[in-house]
Design a protein around this motif. Structure first.
Motif, PDB file in Angstrom:
ATOM      1  N   ILE A  11       0.853  -1.193   0.000  1.00 17.46           N
ATOM      2  CA  ILE A  11       0.000   0.000   0.000  1.00 17.46           C
ATOM      3  C   ILE A  11       0.884   1.237   0.000  1.00 17.46           C
ATOM      4  O   ILE A  11       0.605   2.214  -0.694  1.00 17.46           O
ATOM      5  CB  ILE A  11      -1.036   0.012   1.170  1.00 17.46           C
ATOM      6  CG1 ILE A  11      -1.973   1.231   1.090  1.00 17.46           C
ATOM      7  CG2 ILE A  11      -0.378   0.016   2.515  1.00 17.46           C
ATOM      8  CD1 ILE A  11      -2.923   1.208  -0.055  1.00 17.46           C
ATOM      9  N   ASN A  12       1.972   1.209   0.760  1.00 17.60           N
ATOM     10  CA  ASN A  12       2.890   2.348   0.754  1.00 17.60           C
ATOM     11  C   ASN A  12       3.523   2.541  -0.615  1.00 17.60           C
ATOM     12  O   ASN A  12       3.695   3.672  -1.069  1.00 17.60           O
ATOM     13  CB  ASN A  12       3.951   2.196   1.836  1.00 17.60           C
ATOM     14  CG  ASN A  12       3.382   2.437   3.216  1.00 17.60           C
ATOM     15  OD1 ASN A  12       2.364   3.102   3.374  1.00 17.60           O
ATOM     16  ND2 ASN A  12       4.034   1.886   4.221  1.00 17.60           N
ATOM     17  N   ASP A  13       3.864   1.447  -1.270  1.00 21.70           N
ATOM     18  CA  ASP A  13       4.414   1.552  -2.630  1.00 21.70           C
ATOM     19  C   ASP A  13       3.426   2.257  -3.554  1.00 21.70           C
ATOM     20  O   ASP A  13       3.800   3.101  -4.356  1.00 21.70           O
ATOM     21  CB  ASP A  13       4.745   0.170  -3.198  1.00 21.70           C
ATOM     22  CG  ASP A  13       5.931  -0.487  -2.506  1.00 21.70           C
ATOM     23  OD1 ASP A  13       6.689   0.222  -1.800  1.00 21.70           O
ATOM     24  OD2 ASP A  13       6.096  -1.710  -2.663  1.00 21.70           O
ATOM     25  N   ILE A  14       2.149   1.908  -3.426  1.00 21.12           N
ATOM     26  CA  ILE A  14       1.111   2.537  -4.245  1.00 21.12           C
ATOM     27  C   ILE A  14       0.977   4.013  -3.883  1.00 21.12           C
ATOM     28  O   ILE A  14       0.943   4.885  -4.757  1.00 21.12           O
ATOM     29  CB  ILE A  14      -0.243   1.808  -4.086  1.00 21.12           C
ATOM     30  CG1 ILE A  14      -0.162   0.400  -4.683  1.00 21.12           C
ATOM     31  CG2 ILE A  14      -1.374   2.610  -4.734  1.00 21.12           C
ATOM     32  CD1 ILE A  14      -1.347  -0.489  -4.357  1.00 21.12           C
ATOM     33  N   LEU A  15       0.907   4.299  -2.598  1.00 19.68           N
ATOM     34  CA  LEU A  15       0.737   5.685  -2.153  1.00 19.68           C
ATOM     35  C   LEU A  15       1.872   6.575  -2.626  1.00 19.68           C
ATOM     36  O   LEU A  15       1.648   7.672  -3.137  1.00 19.68           O
ATOM     37  CB  LEU A  15       0.619   5.743  -0.629  1.00 19.68           C
ATOM     38  CG  LEU A  15      -0.629   5.121  -0.024  1.00 19.68           C
ATOM     39  CD1 LEU A  15      -0.525   5.078   1.495  1.00 19.68           C
ATOM     40  CD2 LEU A  15      -1.877   5.851  -0.463  1.00 19.68           C
ATOM     41  N   TYR A  16       3.100   6.105  -2.457  1.00 23.80           N
ATOM     42  CA  TYR A  16       4.254   6.950  -2.753  1.00 23.80           C
ATOM     43  C   TYR A  16       4.479   7.180  -4.243  1.00 23.80           C
ATOM     44  O   TYR A  16       5.324   7.967  -4.631  1.00 23.80           O
ATOM     45  CB  TYR A  16       5.507   6.397  -2.079  1.00 23.80           C
ATOM     46  CG  TYR A  16       5.396   6.367  -0.565  1.00 23.80           C
ATOM     47  CD1 TYR A  16       4.641   7.318   0.126  1.00 23.80           C
ATOM     48  CD2 TYR A  16       6.016   5.375   0.180  1.00 23.80           C
ATOM     49  CE1 TYR A  16       4.517   7.287   1.505  1.00 23.80           C
ATOM     50  CE2 TYR A  16       5.902   5.348   1.566  1.00 23.80           C
ATOM     51  CZ  TYR A  16       5.154   6.302   2.212  1.00 23.80           C
ATOM     52  OH  TYR A  16       5.033   6.284   3.581  1.00 23.80           O
TER      53      TYR A  16
END
Length: 162
Positions: A11-16
């Motif tokens: 999810i962090n990969d997507i957000l960033y």
């Protein structure tokens, strides 16, 4: 951001990949949907925190678009078109056959998590009515008996790739 989830790295990969701006809400939700098959409460919270907008706003977007889901669905989503042309040409019979074969109702998922059934409005393939879509594959001019064969084929393929 101290949110616990087995998928937080992803999810962090997507957000960033996106600037932390509200205008990216829908794009982020679509990517989360594509990656996980649904948008979990933890992912809603992570998006809200990252974009610094209330979770209720992210929830509103996620529930407004029919392509987004807050519930986990099967690996294979069978969509039965019930637009006018499909309905006239027997989509109701095809739907009943699928429900019997999978022993679930529309908007449910099989206990093994393999299949979900959805009834959708027109998919824009009226010349091929009635139409089924299993993930991204279209099946046109579906007759009684064909839907169950399609399910068996998909199940066999899933077992081979397991």
């Amino acid at each position: 951001m101290d949110l616990k989830s087995e998928n937080m790295k992803t999810i962090n990969d997507i957000l960033y990949q996106h600037a932390p701006e509200q205008r990216h809400s829908l794009a982020i939700l679509q990517e989360v949907q594509k990656e996980f098959g649904y948008i979990s409460p933890n992912n809603l919270l992570a998006i809200s925190t990252y974009l610094k907008v209330p979770v209720s706003e992210i929830f509103s977007i996620a529930t407004f678009y029919k392509a987004l889901s807050l519930e986990k669905k099967g690996r294979f989503i069978i969509k039965v078109c019930d637009g006018t042309a499909c309905h006239i040409r027997g989509s109701v019979n095809v739907l009943e056959e699928i429900k019997r074969a999978l022993q679930i109702k529309e908007n449910e998922t099989t206990p093994d998590g393999l299949f979900s059934i959805e009834v959708v409005n027109c998919v824009g393939s009226c010349a091929m009515a009635p139409v089924l879509i299993c993930n991204d594959e279209y099946y046109g001019n579906v007759k009684t008996g064909q839907a169950e064969k399609m399910i068996q084929s998909v199940r066999k393929e899933a077992d081979a790739n397991a």
